[in-house]
Design an enzyme around this catalytic site. Structure first.
Site, PDB file in Angstrom:
ATOM      1  N   SER A 142     -52.362   8.162  -8.232  1.00  0.00           N
ATOM      2  CA  SER A 142     -53.712   8.455  -7.745  1.00  0.00           C
ATOM      3  C   SER A 142     -54.060   9.844  -8.257  1.00  0.00           C
ATOM      4  CB  SER A 142     -53.745   8.436  -6.221  1.00  0.00           C
ATOM      5  OG  SER A 142     -54.863   9.172  -5.771  1.00  0.00           O
ATOM      6  N   HIS A 195     -54.952   4.593 -10.372  1.00  0.00           N
ATOM      7  CA  HIS A 195     -55.633   4.290  -9.108  1.00  0.00           C
ATOM      8  C   HIS A 195     -56.704   5.362  -8.917  1.00  0.00           C
ATOM      9  CE1 HIS A 195     -55.745   2.965  -4.825  1.00  0.00           C
ATOM     10  NE2 HIS A 195     -55.945   4.250  -4.570  1.00  0.00           N
ATOM     11  N   ASP A 241     -59.802   6.878  -6.797  1.00  0.00           N
ATOM     12  CA  ASP A 241     -60.320   6.881  -5.428  1.00  0.00           C
ATOM     13  C   ASP A 241     -61.792   7.278  -5.384  1.00  0.00           C
ATOM     14  OD1 ASP A 241     -57.936   6.311  -3.730  1.00  0.00           O
ATOM     15  OD2 ASP A 241     -57.158   8.060  -4.793  1.00  0.00           O
ATOM     16  N   MET A 293     -64.955   7.884  -3.067  1.00  0.00           N
ATOM     17  CA  MET A 293     -65.299   8.154  -1.663  1.00  0.00           C
ATOM     18  C   MET A 293     -66.753   8.591  -1.575  1.00  0.00           C
ATOM     19  SD  MET A 293     -61.968  10.274  -0.410  1.00  0.00           S
ATOM     20  CE  MET A 293     -60.312   9.891  -0.975  1.00  0.00           C
ATOM     21  N   HIS A 311     -60.369   2.174  -6.049  1.00  0.00           N
ATOM     22  CA  HIS A 311     -60.235   2.101  -4.588  1.00  0.00           C
ATOM     23  C   HIS A 311     -61.560   2.559  -3.989  1.00  0.00           C
ATOM     24  CE1 HIS A 311     -57.923   3.470  -0.734  1.00  0.00           C
ATOM     25  NE2 HIS A 311     -58.802   2.506  -0.498  1.00  0.00           N
ATOM     26  N   MET A 357     -63.748   3.450  -1.345  1.00  0.00           N
ATOM     27  CA  MET A 357     -63.880   3.873   0.060  1.00  0.00           C
ATOM     28  C   MET A 357     -65.345   4.236   0.286  1.00  0.00           C
ATOM     29  SD  MET A 357     -60.320   6.010   0.220  1.00  0.00           S
ATOM     30  CE  MET A 357     -60.226   6.186  -1.546  1.00  0.00           C
ATOM     31  N   MET A 366     -53.176   0.197   3.573  1.00  0.00           N
ATOM     32  CA  MET A 366     -53.225   1.666   3.618  1.00  0.00           C
ATOM     33  C   MET A 366     -52.099   2.186   4.505  1.00  0.00           C
ATOM     34  SD  MET A 366     -55.560   2.759   1.613  1.00  0.00           S
ATOM     35  CE  MET A 366     -55.418   4.500   2.056  1.00  0.00           C
ATOM     36  N   ASP A 402     -50.662   2.571  -0.278  1.00  0.00           N
ATOM     37  CA  ASP A 402     -51.380   3.773  -0.703  1.00  0.00           C
ATOM     38  C   ASP A 402     -51.408   4.782   0.437  1.00  0.00           C
ATOM     39  OD1 ASP A 402     -53.110   5.642  -1.789  1.00  0.00           O
ATOM     40  OD2 ASP A 402     -54.887   4.358  -1.663  1.00  0.00           O
TER      41      ASP A 402
HETATM   42  C1  DX5 Z   1     -56.299   8.419   0.301  1.00  0.00           C
HETATM   43  C2  DX5 Z   1     -56.326   7.812  -1.067  1.00  0.00           C
HETATM   44  C3  DX5 Z   1     -55.023   7.862  -1.777  1.00  0.00           C
HETATM   45  C4  DX5 Z   1     -54.468   9.245  -1.999  1.00  0.00           C
HETATM   46  C5  DX5 Z   1     -52.991   9.111  -2.140  1.00  0.00           C
HETATM   47  O1  DX5 Z   1     -57.438   8.076   0.970  1.00  0.00           O
HETATM   48  O2  DX5 Z   1     -56.715   6.459  -0.998  1.00  0.00           O
HETATM   49  O3  DX5 Z   1     -55.065   7.118  -2.983  1.00  0.00           O
HETATM   50  O4  DX5 Z   1     -54.981   9.900  -3.112  1.00  0.00           O
HETATM   51  O5  DX5 Z   1     -52.428  10.369  -2.238  1.00  0.00           O
HETATM   52  P1  DX5 Z   1     -50.998  10.691  -1.615  1.00  0.00           P
HETATM   53  O6  DX5 Z   1     -49.989   9.869  -2.361  1.00  0.00           O
HETATM   54  O7  DX5 Z   1     -50.854  12.159  -1.843  1.00  0.00           O
HETATM   55  O8  DX5 Z   1     -51.030  10.328  -0.164  1.00  0.00           O
HETATM   56 ZN    ZN Z   2     -56.442   5.255  -2.792  1.00  0.00          ZN
END
Ligand code: DX5
Ligand code: ZN
Length: 228
Positions: A10, A35, A37, A39, A70, A72, A141, A175
Site C-alpha cells: 500500500s 494496492h 487507497d 479516500m 481500495h 474508501m 479489513m 489490509d
Molecule cells: C487503511 C488502508 C491501508 C493502509 C495499510 O485504511 O486501507 O491500505 O495503507 O497500511 P498499514 O499496512 O501501514 O496498516
Molecule cells: Zn487499503
C-alpha cells in the site's frame, strides 16, 4: 487450488510526492500488485487521491503493474467508469457504502475491471457471503479504514477462516497492520492477498519483507492443500 500468494504494497505510507517512482521501486522489490487507497474524507476521515492521479500513475509505471483500487468512498458508483478509463485493474468497494452491491458488481465487470468487496471490522462476514460467488476478491479489513500504521486486529481472523472454508478458491485479502509480526496469523487463517503499507515501505529492505510475507503465505497454502 486456484489462488496463490500475492503481496500488494500500500503506497499510502510512501513519499506521496514521488508516487510514480515509489510504485516502480515496489515492483522492482518483488511486489505482485499495487494496492492504491482512495479516500474521500467522508466514508473515512482522511483524503488521498482520485482517478486523475491513477491515470498519471498508469502512464508513469506502464501497463504491467496490477492496480487494486481500495475505494474508501461514500459513492462508489460514481467512480467506476473514471477509474476504468484511468487504468485501474480491480475495483474494491466497501459493502457499507452502497445499498445495491449487485448492481455495482455488474457495472464494475461491464467496465472491464475485476471486483473486490471489502468489509470494515464492524461488518460481519455473513453480509459479504451472498456476493462471494460474484466477486474476484474479498477484502477483510484488519484495521478501521482511514490511516496507515495502525495495529493489526487479530480478532478479524475468524472472518478470514470462515470465508476460506466456505469459498476454497476465492482470493481473500487482508489490509491493515500486516507485516512480519502478523503475517503468520493471516496465512494460517487462509488469506492469500496481502496488503502491507508501513511494514514494507518503512523498511530499509522492502525486498526481504515482501519475500518473507510471500513465503509464509505460500507455505500455508501448500500445507492446506496437503491437508485436504
Ligand atoms: C487503511 C488502508 C491501508 C493502509 C495499510 O485504511 O486501507 O491500505 O495503507 O497500511 P498499514 O499496512 O501501514 O496498516
Ligand atoms: Zn487499503
Amino acid at each position: 487450488m486456484a489462488y496463490s500468494a500475492k503481496i500488494g504494497p500500500s503506497i499510502l505510507s510512501s513519499d506521496l510526492s514521488c508516487l510514480g517512482s515509489e510504485c516502480v521501486r515496489m515492483m522492482e522489490c518483488g511486489a505482485d500488485y499495487l494496492h492504491l487507497d482512495v479516500m474521500d474524507g467522508h466514508f473515512v476521515p482522511n483524503l488521498t487521491f482520485g482517478h486523475p492521479m491513477v491515470e498519471c500513475l498508469r502512464k508513469s509505471v506502464g501497463q504491467d503493474p496490477f492496480f487494486d483500487m481500495h475505494m474508501m468512498v461514500s459513492r462508489p458508483e460514481q467512480w467506476v467508469k473514471p477509474m476504468a478509463a484511468a487504468g485501474a485493474n480491480q475495483y474494491t468497494f466497501h459493502i457499507e457504502s452502497t445499498t445495491n452491491p449487485g448492481n455495482l458488481i455488474k457495472e464494475i465487470k461491464e467496465s472491464g475491471m475485476k471486483v473486490g468487496l471489502a468489509i470494515k471490522p464492524g461488518t460481519t462476514v455473513e453480509e459479504l457471503a451472498p456476493w462471494a460467488n460474484q466477486i474476484d476478491m474479498a477484502l477483510v479489513m484488519t484495521v478501521e479504514p482511514g490511516f496507515g500504521g495502525q495495529k493489526f486486529m487479530e480478532d478479524m481472523m475468524p472472518k478470514v477462516s470462515w470465508l476460506r472454508s466456505q469459498f476454497p478458491s476465492l482470493d481473500i485479502e487482508v489490509d491493515g497492520g500486516v507485516g512480519p509480526d502478523s503475517i503468520h496469523k493471516c496465512a494460517e487463517a487462509g488469506a492469500n492477498m496481502i496488503v502491507s503499507g508501513s511494514a514494507v515501505i518503512g523498511s530499509d529492505d522492502p525486498r526481504s519483507v515482501i519475500s518473507l510475507l510471500r513465503t509464509v503465505v505460500a507455505e500455508a497454502i501448500q500445507k492446506r492443500s496437503l491437508d485436504r
